[in-house]
Design a protein around this motif. Structure first.
Motif, PDB file in Angstrom:
ATOM      1  N   ASP A  47       0.489  14.339   4.863  1.00  0.00           N
ATOM      2  CA  ASP A  47      -0.115  15.630   4.546  1.00  0.00           C
ATOM      3  C   ASP A  47       0.869  16.576   3.879  1.00  0.00           C
ATOM      4  O   ASP A  47       0.492  17.614   3.342  1.00  0.00           O
ATOM      5  N   LEU A  48       2.161  16.219   3.888  1.00  0.00           N
ATOM      6  CA  LEU A  48       3.173  17.016   3.190  1.00  0.00           C
ATOM      7  C   LEU A  48       3.455  16.493   1.783  1.00  0.00           C
ATOM      8  O   LEU A  48       4.281  17.043   1.069  1.00  0.00           O
ATOM      9  N   GLY A  49       2.781  15.383   1.421  1.00  0.00           N
ATOM     10  CA  GLY A  49       2.947  14.839   0.078  1.00  0.00           C
ATOM     11  C   GLY A  49       3.983  13.731  -0.026  1.00  0.00           C
ATOM     12  O   GLY A  49       4.217  13.215  -1.122  1.00  0.00           O
ATOM     13  N   TYR A  50       4.612  13.349   1.099  1.00  0.00           N
ATOM     14  CA  TYR A  50       5.624  12.281   1.041  1.00  0.00           C
ATOM     15  C   TYR A  50       4.918  10.926   0.964  1.00  0.00           C
ATOM     16  O   TYR A  50       3.979  10.653   1.715  1.00  0.00           O
ATOM     17  N   ILE A  51       5.382  10.062   0.064  1.00  0.00           N
ATOM     18  CA  ILE A  51       4.749   8.761  -0.164  1.00  0.00           C
ATOM     19  C   ILE A  51       5.593   7.658   0.456  1.00  0.00           C
ATOM     20  O   ILE A  51       6.781   7.517   0.151  1.00  0.00           O
ATOM     21  N   SER A  52       4.973   6.869   1.327  1.00  0.00           N
ATOM     22  CA  SER A  52       5.616   5.707   1.946  1.00  0.00           C
ATOM     23  C   SER A  52       4.976   4.435   1.411  1.00  0.00           C
ATOM     24  O   SER A  52       3.819   4.441   0.974  1.00  0.00           O
ATOM     25  N   GLU A  53       5.727   3.363   1.466  1.00  0.00           N
ATOM     26  CA  GLU A  53       5.219   2.067   1.013  1.00  0.00           C
ATOM     27  C   GLU A  53       5.224   1.090   2.179  1.00  0.00           C
ATOM     28  O   GLU A  53       6.245   0.913   2.849  1.00  0.00           O
ATOM     29  N   VAL A  54       4.076   0.469   2.452  1.00  0.00           N
ATOM     30  CA  VAL A  54       3.972  -0.526   3.522  1.00  0.00           C
ATOM     31  C   VAL A  54       3.571  -1.872   2.923  1.00  0.00           C
ATOM     32  O   VAL A  54       2.810  -1.929   1.951  1.00  0.00           O
ATOM     33  N   HIS A  55       4.109  -2.934   3.507  1.00  0.00           N
ATOM     34  CA  HIS A  55       3.773  -4.307   3.109  1.00  0.00           C
ATOM     35  C   HIS A  55       2.792  -4.879   4.121  1.00  0.00           C
ATOM     36  O   HIS A  55       2.969  -4.702   5.327  1.00  0.00           O
ATOM     37  N   GLN A  56       1.787  -5.601   3.630  1.00  0.00           N
ATOM     38  CA  GLN A  56       0.783  -6.212   4.491  1.00  0.00           C
ATOM     39  C   GLN A  56       1.000  -7.715   4.565  1.00  0.00           C
ATOM     40  O   GLN A  56       1.188  -8.383   3.544  1.00  0.00           O
ATOM     41  N   TYR A  57       0.985  -8.227   5.797  1.00  0.00           N
ATOM     42  CA  TYR A  57       1.176  -9.658   6.041  1.00  0.00           C
ATOM     43  C   TYR A  57      -0.050 -10.172   6.794  1.00  0.00           C
ATOM     44  O   TYR A  57      -0.446  -9.586   7.814  1.00  0.00           O
ATOM     45  N   LYS A  58      -0.643 -11.276   6.292  1.00  0.00           N
ATOM     46  CA  LYS A  58      -1.889 -11.786   6.870  1.00  0.00           C
ATOM     47  C   LYS A  58      -1.713 -13.207   7.364  1.00  0.00           C
ATOM     48  O   LYS A  58      -1.099 -14.050   6.686  1.00  0.00           O
ATOM     49  N   ALA A  59      -2.260 -13.455   8.560  1.00  0.00           N
ATOM     50  CA  ALA A  59      -2.244 -14.806   9.105  1.00  0.00           C
ATOM     51  C   ALA A  59      -3.234 -15.684   8.334  1.00  0.00           C
ATOM     52  O   ALA A  59      -4.249 -15.196   7.833  1.00  0.00           O
ATOM     53  N   LYS A  92       0.833  -1.192   0.000  1.00  0.00           N
ATOM     54  CA  LYS A  92       0.000   0.000   0.000  1.00  0.00           C
ATOM     55  C   LYS A  92       0.869   1.243   0.000  1.00  0.00           C
ATOM     56  O   LYS A  92       1.952   1.254   0.593  1.00  0.00           O
ATOM     57  N   LYS A  93       0.372   2.270  -0.679  1.00  0.00           N
ATOM     58  CA  LYS A  93       1.054   3.565  -0.682  1.00  0.00           C
ATOM     59  C   LYS A  93       0.362   4.476   0.336  1.00  0.00           C
ATOM     60  O   LYS A  93      -0.867   4.581   0.358  1.00  0.00           O
ATOM     61  N   ARG A  94       1.149   5.113   1.156  1.00  0.00           N
ATOM     62  CA  ARG A  94       0.619   6.057   2.126  1.00  0.00           C
ATOM     63  C   ARG A  94       1.198   7.434   1.838  1.00  0.00           C
ATOM     64  O   ARG A  94       2.416   7.584   1.721  1.00  0.00           O
ATOM     65  N   LYS A  95       0.315   8.428   1.748  1.00  0.00           N
ATOM     66  CA  LYS A  95       0.746   9.781   1.445  1.00  0.00           C
ATOM     67  C   LYS A  95       0.538  10.663   2.668  1.00  0.00           C
ATOM     68  O   LYS A  95      -0.567  10.748   3.196  1.00  0.00           O
TER      69      LYS A  95
END
Length: 519
Positions: free
Chosen positions: A400-412, A395-398
């Motif tokens: 409020d300053l416009g910086y984009i982070s990337e997170v990985h999701q792990y599911k049981a 997932k991409k997270r933006k």
């Protein structure tokens, strides 16, 4: 009576005329701080300020003299232009520094607010370069911290973004209903087909619509004519007001009506002890050996978003970046770590969980995502029950300053019937964990730096660097509330405070020099 020797008094000469007036310089000590201010200002390049004078008319007070007077006034904790005007006529140090010139308080205030506008950072940087030449600072390390200083404004005249947006939405709904009612009446009266209601309600389009409907007023009944009058005299001005307020707010959530650049922030100096918000500015500083090497003003309460523009300003001022930057936990974000990495900065930034990670309660909790085993090669996490949690997406997270982070999701795969489910998580279905691997890598590097021998040294220095400087400015120099309004004038005001702080430090170190020879 006891006999006494004849008493002799010194002659009173205050009423006598002298042929040659005394030299004020003879009455000022060789190591007095006023001489240091005089020497340093003589070294500054003020060509930009001189070029701002148009010429013509009567002669102007020399800008170098005005700068000397302002620097020395702030050096003496005197911030009022009226008090400065008085001292120029009564105090020998001010009289000597100004060459017996006596500008009035309006001239002093205009010079400070107009001539120094956009120039104070340059003067400050010039002084810092002199300090570097004298060996006081190296500009290779910055200890960064911020503080909130209350604005010179009414703390009860506030505008909140949430309220403005809520009221604007209600008004737009009302405007839409009125336009629909008027448009229906026009169509029923066999007039030419109306163009309909506005697709987007704003003051410009609404004004155009009002002008268009103005020729059709005679076809409306009294109720509709009253609605039209309200639309023109009440709704349109209010809509304009809300639009102006939102424009002033920008990305902020509040501002003060009497200083629209000031944002409401929670202050540490809360005398009422009730967590009251006050209009203020967030001021960031960089220090080295308790000398100020950079300062910047921000309208955001949080420190995290201020570091990157603060460091960029340092680079613009001096043409280089510090090798090391030391901050507290409020600055440890992914964006700040990335900027440091891209600009070859050795970042000693604490992150939020830096101290918490070392506590037993945190270390011994097997359910925290950071305590779970992660297999980087096969991209899975092992839960406390030994179940593998595979990556199901990104997932991409933006911000409020416009910086984009990337997170990985792990599911049981199956949390049903797990005896640890209540302690592990309380959500429905199978547990999903999100990891930002880039941020985890940055935090690991930061922990290694901060726990090294050099990191321990910088961590011990940071509390006695910027925090001590703020203490001197706020309490020793009695500057705990701003006196000017508007961010451009606040920059001048704090710039003079920063310069005067450095001048005090220089004067203290130079007091032992023979005949005050700094250069």
């Amino acid at each position: 009576m006891t006999t006494r020797a004849k008493v002799r008094f010194k002659e009173i000469t205050s009423q006598q005329t002298v042929l040659f007036p005394s030299n004020l310089s003879d009455k000022i000590e060789a190591n007095h701080p006023v001489r240091i201010v005089n020497q340093i200002v003589d070294q500054l390049n003020i060509d930009d300020i001189i070029s701002s004078f148009k010429g013509g008319g009567t002669s102007s007070f020399h800008p170098r003299m005005m700068i000397k007077v302002l620097f020395y006034s702030y050096f003496c904790n005197i911030y009022s232009c009226r008090k400065i005007e008085k001292l120029l006529k009564e105090n020998i140090h001010f009289m000597w520094l100004s060459g017996n010139n006596t500008p009035n308080f309006r001239t002093i205030n205009n010079f400070r607010g107009q001539r120094l506008k956009g120039k104070i950072q340059t003067l400050f940087a010039e002084l810092v370069r002199i300090m570097a030449d004298l060996g006081y600072v190296s500009l290779d390390v910055q200890y960064v911290d911020g503080t909130k200083i209350e604005a010179a404004t009414n703390k009860y005249t506030f505008v909140w973004k949430g309220s403005v947006e809520k009221n604007k939405a209600k008004l737009e709904t009302k405007i839409d209903q009125v336009l629909q009612s008027i448009s229906s009446a026009i169509e029923e009266d066999n007039q030419a087909p109306d163009q309909g209601v506005l697709k987007e309600i704003n003051s410009e389009e609404l004004n155009r619509k009002i002008i268009e409907l103005n020729d059709k007023l005679d076809k409306l009944n009294k109720k509709q004519q009253k609605q039209f009058k309200d639309l023109k005299e009440d709704h349109l001005p209010r809509l304009k007001k809300y639009e102006q307020q939102l424009d002033i707010l920008g990305d902020r959530n509040s501002y003060s009506k009497t200083d629209t650049d000031a944002t409401f922030m929670r202050m540490k100096e809360d005398h009422m002890k009730n967590g009251q918000l006050k209009p203020a500015y967030n001021i960031q500083i960089s220090t080295e050996k308790q000398f100020l090497t950079n300062f910047s003003l921000h309208q955001r309460a949080g420190d995290t978003a201020t570091l990157t523009p603060h460091l960029k300003q340092f680079k613009e001022l001096y043409g280089k970046q510090s090798k090391k930057v030391v901050t507290d936990a409020g600055y440890g974000s992914e964006e700040n770590y990335e900027y440091a990495e891209n600009n070859d900065i050795e970042a000693f930034y604490k992150y939020n969980y830096f101290h918490k990670e070392d506590k037993r309660k945190y270390k011994n909790n097997p359910f925290f995502p950071s305590n779970l085993f992660y297999n980087a090669e096969q991209a899975f996490i092992v839960c406390p029950m030994g179940q593998k949690m595979y990556c199901i997406g990104k997932k991409k997270r933006k911000s409020d300053l416009g910086y984009i982070s990337e997170v990985h999701q792990y599911k049981a795969q199956n949390c049903g019937g797990c005896p640890m489910r209540g302690e592990c998580f309380n959500g429905k279905g199978n547990r999903i964990i999100e990891l930002n691997h880039k941020l985890i890598k940055y935090r690991k590097q930061a922990k290694e730096r901060l726990t090294s021998e050099e990191g321990l040294y910088h961590r011990s220095q940071r509390p006695i660097e910027p925090e001590a400087v703020f203490g001197q400015i706020k309490y020793n120099n009695r500057f705990n509330r701003l006196t000017l309004k508007g961010i451009s004038k606040i920059e001048i005001e704090f710039g003079l405070i920063a310069i005067s702080h450095n001048l005090r430090k220089i004067a203290q170190k130079a007091s032992s020099f023979p005949k005050n020879k700094l250069f």
